[in-house]
Design an enzyme around this catalytic site. Structure first.
Site, PDB file in Angstrom:
ATOM      1  N   PHE A 133       0.850  -1.192   0.000  1.00 27.48           N
ATOM      2  CA  PHE A 133       0.000   0.000   0.000  1.00 27.48           C
ATOM      3  C   PHE A 133       0.880   1.235   0.000  1.00 27.48           C
ATOM      4  CE2 PHE A 133      -2.435   3.456   1.887  1.00 27.48           C
ATOM      5  CZ  PHE A 133      -3.563   3.434   1.084  1.00 27.48           C
ATOM      6  N   ASP A 218       9.246   2.451   1.229  1.00 20.30           N
ATOM      7  CA  ASP A 218       8.134   3.238   1.760  1.00 20.30           C
ATOM      8  C   ASP A 218       8.068   2.966   3.260  1.00 20.30           C
ATOM      9  OD1 ASP A 218       5.741   4.234   2.619  1.00 20.30           O
ATOM     10  OD2 ASP A 218       4.604   3.600   0.859  1.00 20.30           O
ATOM     11  N   LYS A 247       3.162  10.084   8.155  1.00 22.77           N
ATOM     12  CA  LYS A 247       2.478   9.646   9.376  1.00 22.77           C
ATOM     13  C   LYS A 247       3.021  10.281  10.649  1.00 22.77           C
ATOM     14  CE  LYS A 247       0.170   5.434   7.862  1.00 22.77           C
ATOM     15  NZ  LYS A 247      -1.235   5.749   8.067  1.00 22.77           N
TER      16      LYS A 247
HETATM   17  C1  PLP Z   1       3.138   2.447   3.690  1.00 23.68           C
HETATM   18  C2  PLP Z   1       2.232   3.588   3.371  1.00 23.68           C
HETATM   19  N1  PLP Z   1       2.534   4.400   2.341  1.00 23.68           N
HETATM   20  C3  PLP Z   1       1.769   5.445   2.020  1.00 23.68           C
HETATM   21  C4  PLP Z   1       0.616   5.720   2.724  1.00 23.68           C
HETATM   22  C5  PLP Z   1      -0.233   6.892   2.324  1.00 23.68           C
HETATM   23  O1  PLP Z   1      -0.106   7.905   3.258  1.00 23.68           O
HETATM   24  P1  PLP Z   1      -1.191   9.109   3.310  1.00 23.68           P
HETATM   25  O2  PLP Z   1      -2.469   8.510   3.778  1.00 23.68           O
HETATM   26  O3  PLP Z   1      -0.596  10.073   4.300  1.00 23.68           O
HETATM   27  O4  PLP Z   1      -1.276   9.685   1.947  1.00 23.68           O
HETATM   28  C6  PLP Z   1       0.269   4.903   3.805  1.00 23.68           C
HETATM   29  C7  PLP Z   1      -0.960   5.173   4.574  1.00 23.68           C
HETATM   30  O5  PLP Z   1      -1.473   4.333   5.258  1.00 23.68           O
HETATM   31  C8  PLP Z   1       1.091   3.811   4.136  1.00 23.68           C
HETATM   32  O6  PLP Z   1       0.808   2.990   5.152  1.00 23.68           O
END
Ligand code: PLP
Length: 386
Positions: A133, A218, A247
């Site tokens: 994700f 990520d 986050k």
């Molecule tokens: C691993 C990862 N990358 C990207 C995101 C996306 O972040 P945002 O919701 O701040 O756009 C999330 C959100 O849960 C995530 O867990």
């Protein structure tokens, strides 16, 4: 306001639970009637230093009184301080500040494409993982390895392949001269806290070196102490070329960062990327305070230690508990995660039903052992009733 529900005036994209929170303090939340809850969600792994940490509140209030916004056309002290601090934490990487995790991923994808064009004879394909994700914007969504989230919005951005997560052989088979980058979460958070075997990230690192591709990690969910190390890739003893954070970075204020080695970052030229709000002084002041608190309160080590306490405690009751540090999941035998989370909320504990059969625990790293024990007892009770 108390007579309307959120769904009356907002798009139906979230199933919000019927509780209205008014206040937070550490690992506790209070609803509008003053009822107390223990928070094992932390705003989805955001409130790592706890709700309303006094140093973060003071940093934000102080910065709000001085200056809230000037855009990236000018320098500000909080932004410079944050970029320096992140460089110290990431072996000298350079930052681009965003407002979210998705945007940090978008920045990484643009960087990868331009890097591939400049140094890799026009290569631009990205290999990502099934179940991964990376966010909801169209680029991050194309990278996301969860077809139900992508399909309603087809056609997707081209050039993404998704291979089985945790399978170094599958990754090896997907590599070729056209691959500009491998994009992975060190632990898949939204997929239900899937932890790959030791050696997987090192294998990905090695494959990227061999094929001349960038390793993009990520760490939006796993970064900044959550897994018991500053970054989850520290467990594997490797360094990515590019890393995404968000986050917990802002302690609840919207800020993300795409970080890259100076060599890769230098591919961007003036005007290649931008953001009106990204890296604003208030968010950066908050983030500097968050990093200070993580360090001075020893929250990285605390996450590692408490993670073991929680795993032992819940392992007895639930059997399958997995994860690292305070990024944990309980695998249930039946698809009753939502029912347990609903009941736990009634009993005063927030927990996230991340998939139908997985409860995810991402408490503030400052949570007390007594709070952990009380919350654990509530989860056991909720599970028994359900
Ligand atoms: C691993 C990862 N990358 C990207 C995101 C996306 O972040 P945002 O919701 O701040 O756009 C999330 C959100 O849960 C995530 O867990």
């Amino acid at each position: 306001v108390s007579t309307v529900t959120a769904s009356d005036f907002m798009m139906p994209t979230y199933r919000r639970r019927a509780v209205e929170f008014a206040r937070g303090d550490g690992a506790r939340l209070y609803d509008e009637a003053g009822r107390e809850y223990i928070d094992l969600v932390a705003g989805i792994a955001v409130a790592s230093v706890g709700h309303c940490h006094p140093l973060v509140v003071e940093a934000v209030a102080d910065q709000c009184r001085r200056l809230v916004h000037v855009s990236n056309l000018y320098e500000t002290a909080p932004q410079k301080r944050l970029a320096l601090r992140l460089a110290e934490l990431t072996a000298g990487k350079l930052s681009f500040f965003t407002n979210s995790g998705s945007e940090a991923v978008e920045c990484a994808l643009k960087l990868v494409r331009k890097w591939g064009r400049a140094t890799g004879h026009g290569k631009w394909r990205v290999v990502a993982a099934e179940g991964g994700f990376h966010g909801r914007t169209l680029g991050a969504l194309a990278a996301t390895g969860q077809p139900p989230k992508r399909e309603p919005f087809a056609p997707m951005l081209e050039g993404f392949a998704h291979v089985a997560y945790g399978d170094a052989g599958a990754l090896r088979a997907a590599m070729d001269d056209d691959v500009a980058a491998v994009l992975l979460e060190p632990i898949q958070g939204e997929a239900g806290v899937r932890v790959p075997d030791d050696g997987y990230l090192a294998a990905a690192r090695e494959l990227c070196y061999r094929w001349g591709a960038l390793l993009v990690l990520d760490e939006v969910q796993t970064g900044l102490g959550r897994t018991g190390r500053w970054f989850a890739h520290d467990h594997a003893g490797i360094e990515p070329d590019v890393m995404c954070l968000a986050k917990s970075l802002g302690g609840g204020l919207p800020i993300g960062a795409c970080l890259a080695t100076p060599q890769v970052a230098s591919i961007f030229a003036y005007g290649d990327h931008g953001s009106t709000f990204g890296g604003g002084p208030v968010q950066c002041a908050a983030a500097c305070a968050v990093l200070d608190v993580i360090e001075t309160e020893g929250l990285v080590e605390r996450a590692a230690r408490l993670g073991e306490v929680v795993t032992d405690m819940l392992g007895d009751a639930f059997g399958k508990v997995r994860g690292k540090g305070l990024l944990l999941a309980i695998e249930l035998e039946r698809p009753v995660a939502t029912k347990i989370a609903d009941r736990a909320l009634e009993l005063g504990v927030l927990v996230n039903d991340v998939t139908p059969s997985v409860l995810r625990l991402t408490p503030p790293l400052v949570i007390g052992e007594d709070e952990v024990r009380r919350a654990g007892a509530v989860l056991r009770e909720a599970a028994r009733e359900v």
